[in-house]
Design a protein around this motif. Structure first.
Motif, mmCIF file in Angstrom:
data_model
loop_
_atom_site.group_PDB
_atom_site.id
_atom_site.type_symbol
_atom_site.label_atom_id
_atom_site.label_comp_id
_atom_site.label_asym_id
_atom_site.label_seq_id
_atom_site.Cartn_x
_atom_site.Cartn_y
_atom_site.Cartn_z
ATOM 1 N N UNK A 1 36.352 28.314 33.054
ATOM 2 C CA UNK A 1 35.715 28.790 31.820
ATOM 3 C C UNK A 1 34.216 28.935 32.008
ATOM 4 N N UNK A 2 33.637 27.991 32.744
ATOM 5 C CA UNK A 2 32.188 27.961 32.880
ATOM 6 C C UNK A 2 31.613 29.033 33.764
ATOM 7 N N UNK A 3 32.328 29.397 34.852
ATOM 8 C CA UNK A 3 31.777 30.363 35.806
ATOM 9 C C UNK A 3 31.301 31.659 35.143
ATOM 10 N N UNK A 4 32.167 32.376 34.411
ATOM 11 C CA UNK A 4 31.690 33.625 33.790
ATOM 12 C C UNK A 4 30.657 33.392 32.696
ATOM 13 N N UNK A 5 30.784 32.268 31.963
ATOM 14 C CA UNK A 5 29.843 31.973 30.874
ATOM 15 C C UNK A 5 28.455 31.649 31.421
ATOM 16 N N UNK A 6 28.397 30.732 32.393
ATOM 17 C CA UNK A 6 27.106 30.322 32.946
ATOM 18 C C UNK A 6 26.420 31.462 33.698
#
Length: 386
Positions: free
Chosen positions: A53-58
């Motif tokens: 979840x974090x990879x594309x968001x960050x």
């Protein structure tokens, strides 16, 4: 090859080691923090879920930050996560540390791959990215077995201490050898997700999801599996993990060669079938150390040989959104790792470790079904075109 490429490979090696190292430390952490092995296994799940979840968001949030600066920030947060892991007095604090590690690790790996592609010429771009992926795969081959041995002799906390030291060395290398790299335009998350409306693309993404769900249902708990079924020592388990990892590297080459020689669809269908068989045979292979090593070699080889074929199939199925699909595939993969580790934790708490292998093999068969469906859609499209 630019020196910075090798520094990035080292950084991804360190980050990859933290992601999978828990698999060799399950019993040690469980005993020290007074929780079950299945509960500790959720540390793999939470890491992969935050990563997915974090990879594309960050990456979207930090899209305007200069890449070397971003890597240094991410590695600093990564170092803090390791320090928190070392001093964790209970499972809750260790869980928080894993969330911090996963968030920073997602940035390190994704930015390392994109940065490698931007600091070399087009002629050697593929090789540069290949070096980065060697750093990730090497963490499985050397990082996990080494971490297991260190944990056995000096305590599991010292494993994170070693990773912390390596992260500091990586930061020094980034400062000295990596040039400043301007950020690239980012793609909105909504646009990325919208590409999954295509049934063929979605079914290919599900191959990675289901394959890794099945794989990690048993792989996360391979150490307790080997301890309960064969009574192996920590040294022998480390050797087993090393053999598995070496087979995985060989599998990556075999998968790439087979894709070029026979095409992605045939390669995926054959390898998924062989992977399911090898996992299902794992409980039977515990009758002797020789049969165990043979199955571990086959399992390791087939499990890591699928990525080239899947990436090739995605590139052909989504020619206009190939870059987006690579990023989404990374998220699908880590969600699969998270689900497999969680499911495996539930199974090992309620049943014997052998059950994990059976369920894992069945889930890989579901990946085979998804692959067959995807390629049948492709056949229909070709038939209509003709």
């Amino acid at each position: 090859m630019h020196k910075g490429i090798y520094i990035l490979a080292i950084a991804t090696f360190v980050a990859g080691t933290v992601e999978f190292i828990i698999t060799g430390l399950l019993a040690m952490i469980a005993g020290d923090l007074h929780v079950s092995v299945g509960i500790v296994g959720q540390l793999v799940s939470i890491f992969s879920l935050v990563f997915a979840i974090g990879a594309p968001v960050f990456i979207a949030i930090t899209s305007k930050v200069e890449r070397r600066k971003l890597l240094l920030i991410a590695m600093t947060v990564f170092f803090i996560g390791n320090v928190l892991s070392i001093v964790s007095p209970n499972f809750t604090i260790l869980l928080i540390a894993r969330i911090i590690l996963a968030a920073s690790c997602s940035v390190v790996i994704v930015v390392s791959i994109t940065t490698a592609a931007n600091i070399v010429s087009n002629e050697i771009r593929g090789r540069a990215i290949g070096v980065i992926f060697m750093g990730i795969s090497s963490s499985l081959v050397f990082g996990v077995p080494l971490g297991t041995l260190i944990g056995e002799h000096y305590g599991w906390r010292m494993t994170f201490a070693l990773v912390g030291v390596l992260s500091l060395l990586s930061m020094l290398g980034i400062i000295k050898f990596l040039p400043k790299v301007n950020p690239q335009p980012s793609i909105p998350l909504i646009k990325q997700i919208a590409t999954l409306k295509n049934k063929r693309i979605l079914s290919i993404q599900l191959i990675s999801f289901l394959q890794l769900t099945g794989h990690f249902t048993i792989y996360t708990y391979l150490t307790p599996f080997l301890q309960s079924t064969m009574g192996l020592s920590t040294k022998m388990i480390s050797i087993s993990l090393l053999i598995f990892g070496v087979a995985g590297i060989l599998g990556g080459w075999i998968g790439g060669w087979s894709t070029d020689r026979f095409g992605g669809p045939k390669t995926i269908l054959i390898l998924l079938g062989l992977l399911a068989i090898s996992i299902l045979l794992l409980p039977i292979a515990t009758n002797s150390i020789i049969s165990l090593m043979i199955i571990l070699c086959l399992w390791g080889c087939f499990s890591w040989s699928l990525s080239p074929s899947i990436q090739d199939s995605l590139a052909k199925a989504a020619k206009d959104t190939a870059d987006i699909q690579v990023g989404l595939n990374n998220s699908f993969s880590h969600i699969g790792i998270a689900l497999g580790s969680s499911l495996g934790g539930i199974l090992i708490n309620e049943y014997t470790a052998r059950t994990n292998a059976v369920v894992g093999g069945i889930i890989v068969i579901l990946a085979l079904v998804s692959a067959a469906y995807s390629f049948s859609l492709n056949s229909r499209t070709v038939a209509k075109t003709n």
